[in-house]
Design a protein around this motif. Structure first.
Motif, PDB file in Angstrom:
ATOM      1  N   MET A  37       4.698   3.094  -4.599  1.00 43.43           N
ATOM      2  CA  MET A  37       4.733   1.657  -4.862  1.00 43.43           C
ATOM      3  C   MET A  37       3.924   0.904  -3.814  1.00 43.43           C
ATOM      4  SD  MET A  37       8.625   0.889  -5.897  1.00 43.43           S
ATOM      5  CE  MET A  37       9.305   1.523  -7.419  1.00 43.43           C
ATOM      6  N   LYS A  38       3.516  -0.295  -4.147  1.00 44.86           N
ATOM      7  CA  LYS A  38       2.704  -1.084  -3.238  1.00 44.86           C
ATOM      8  C   LYS A  38       3.543  -1.548  -2.056  1.00 44.86           C
ATOM      9  CE  LYS A  38      -0.584  -4.740  -3.776  1.00 44.86           C
ATOM     10  NZ  LYS A  38       0.182  -5.953  -3.714  1.00 44.86           N
ATOM     11  N   ARG A  39       2.947  -1.528  -0.891  1.00 44.76           N
ATOM     12  CA  ARG A  39       3.657  -1.951   0.310  1.00 44.76           C
ATOM     13  C   ARG A  39       3.135  -3.291   0.777  1.00 44.76           C
ATOM     14  NH1 ARG A  39       4.703   3.343   1.486  1.00 44.76           N
ATOM     15  NH2 ARG A  39       5.599   3.930  -0.463  1.00 44.76           N
ATOM     16  N   GLN A  40       3.907  -3.961   1.583  1.00 43.67           N
ATOM     17  CA  GLN A  40       3.396  -5.153   2.227  1.00 43.67           C
ATOM     18  C   GLN A  40       3.715  -5.033   3.705  1.00 43.67           C
ATOM     19  OE1 GLN A  40       5.499  -8.479   0.657  1.00 43.67           O
ATOM     20  NE2 GLN A  40       7.238  -8.117   1.979  1.00 43.67           N
TER      21      GLN A  40
END
Lengths: 330, 330
Positions: free
Chosen positions: B1-4
């Motif tokens: 999943m995309k991380r921030q």
């Protein structure tokens, strides 16, 4: 306890291989180097039994190979089974599982979500009824049994089909008049669909039915009052009961027995979960079995898959029926 | 999943506080700085909701605030209870728990021990019957139920006292002739002392007794044969049975019922563990209750205490008796 720090470092590997430190770093992090160099480094790693420091690697790669599982507790056998199968699914993929039993600490869930946002864990699988949870959509999170938003995948049993199946089974087993008993969270959640499925099944099979629904925290006595209200001259108005989970089914069976009713001769009872005594013994009661291993596998697969362009909001997995001695199957 | 990666860093804190980066570092790591500086940094930390990166801190301080729990699985309710209470004991101390169900992966235990030796976890609490485990004495490890060496603390119930208590209870409840049934690992372990305690109690109370002991993996049929051998003209030679755990007790009760014997009228049965259906319902049977919460607390306390000059090799915690419907207590 006293620690020791004798484990070989990347420097030791470089010395052993006769290459520069940067070369070792490239090999360890999967960056291409000349074949001869790669071979030298790999041989040195094997000889020294060098283990990559996953904390250092976590800092660099934003990857910890650790997933947190948030569960109210492991005391409920369905939750304990989930923990077991999720751990197996993670181990298979070389991931570790942080388990957090959240029932004892109301702040724990939010702390783990912060950890995930900071890349201190790679993601979270959570079964929670916390109404105040704040999760950003970018947080790698998979929910079990409760939808937390359109961009956070939720995995559950096909609860509607399970309720429907329970009604069908009771009809097949000769019941004419049945009731659904439910206790649970008043928050919107997937298990609530058991009721709708049951009603639908009763209508399809022309079963008379009643519903008795109370919230978590309401007194259990309400179920006893309901049953006694429907008890006349040694007979219950119902010849079949569907209880929202196996735990409730077991408690209700004891109430029936105390009223002098026999299970399954006078009243047949079906629960939900497929819980087993001691994890592998008999079912506690006839039951709609949740596919716990498949739920676990699906949660892990969804959480760790690279391509999140496909982010299914709700995945329902098929349930099955198992006879457990509280219905007239034989 | 995309991380921030929007979480505030130490640099942000330094900027906010108007101090040097080194000053923030000192405050975060507990190194004394001038009072006015400390206040500025703490205010900035609070304002920005800065969270210390525990992986970076783990690298520096050789501390990860993470403890691994190794259990065969969470399917057995005693193991599930241990996981729950150990997690609570760790959470209370701001530690996280890595749970590893080892039954599915024979190499997992050794990998976690390597992690502990490399300071990737702060220590291990393990319940294992792996005969090949290699643990150095310097590894922070606390064992449950099985002694792994003189310098590795082992925490267990007072199994001898538990066996003794079972014999005493059966005598108090009017039994004259009893038997002990046991299945389990053939490796030396603490639960084996239940037998010695029971024999000792039988001798003290002048109870006739027999023992039927089989190893894990031996066919359950051996118990059935044993009971049938002692069954003559509708009566069993024994009026009391002590089973090594609640799971065995439940299985034996079913065998007795299939033979036409009533529990507790004809035969009284006591198990061991204090397992409860659904984690908080009734005991499965009359039982010697293990102090699971106290075992958990002791393991965590021992593992995390700084001063390991005192390293008790074996700690036995007191058990108690609970009536559970399979004895004539009422």
């Amino acid at each position: 306890m006293k620690r020791q720090n004798s484990a070989p470092t990347m420097k030791d590997v470089a010395r052993e291989a006769g290459v520069a430190l940067g070369t070792v770093s490239k090999v360890v992090n999967g960056i291409p180097v000349g074949e001869a160099y790669r071979k030298k480094v790999e041989d040195a790693i094997e000889k020294l039994n060098y283990q990559v420091n996953s904390y250092a690697q976590g800092l660099k790669a934003n990857k910890t190979c650790t997933v947190a599982l948030l569960l109210p507790s492991t005391l409920n056998p369905f939750f304990a089974e989930l923990a077991y199968y999720i751990d197996i699914a993670l181990l298979k993929r070389k991931y570790r599982m942080l388990l957090c039993c959240t029932a004892s600490d109301i702040n724990a869930e939010q702390e783990y979500i912060t950890m995930a946002q900071q890349n201190k864990v790679d993601g979270i699988i959570g079964l929670t009824y916390n109404p105040n949870l704040r999760i950003e959509e970018s947080t790698p999170y998979v929910s079990i049994d409760r939808s937390l938003g359109p961009r956070i995948p939720c995995v559950a049993s096909d609860n509607f089909a399970g309720g429907h199946l329970a009604a069908e089974k009771l009809a097949d087993l000769g019941c004419k008049s049945v009731a659904f008993l439910r206790t649970g969270s008043s928050l919107s959640n997937e298990p609530n669909k058991r009721k709708a499925g049951f009603e639908n099944g009763c209508l399809a099979r022309h079963l008379n039915y009643e519903l008795k629904i109370i919230d978590d925290g309401d007194p259990f006595q309400e179920f006893i009052d309901f049953l006694e209200m429907h008890y006349h001259k040694g007979r219950l108005d119902f010849d079949g009961l569907f209880c929202v989970n196996d735990e409730l089914a077991c408690r209700i069976i004891r109430v029936l027995q105390n009223m002098g009713l026999r299970v399954p001769e006078d009243v047949q009872v079906i629960g939900f979960d497929g819980a087993k005594g001691f994890g592998h013994g008999d079912y506690y009661c006839s039951t709609i079995v949740q596919p716990t291993a498949e739920i676990a596998e699906m949660c892990v697969e969804l959480l760790l898959q690279g391509n999140m362009s496909v982010r299914p909001p709700l995945i329902c997995l098929p349930v099955s029926y198992a006879a457990g001695g509280t219905t007239k199957d034989m």
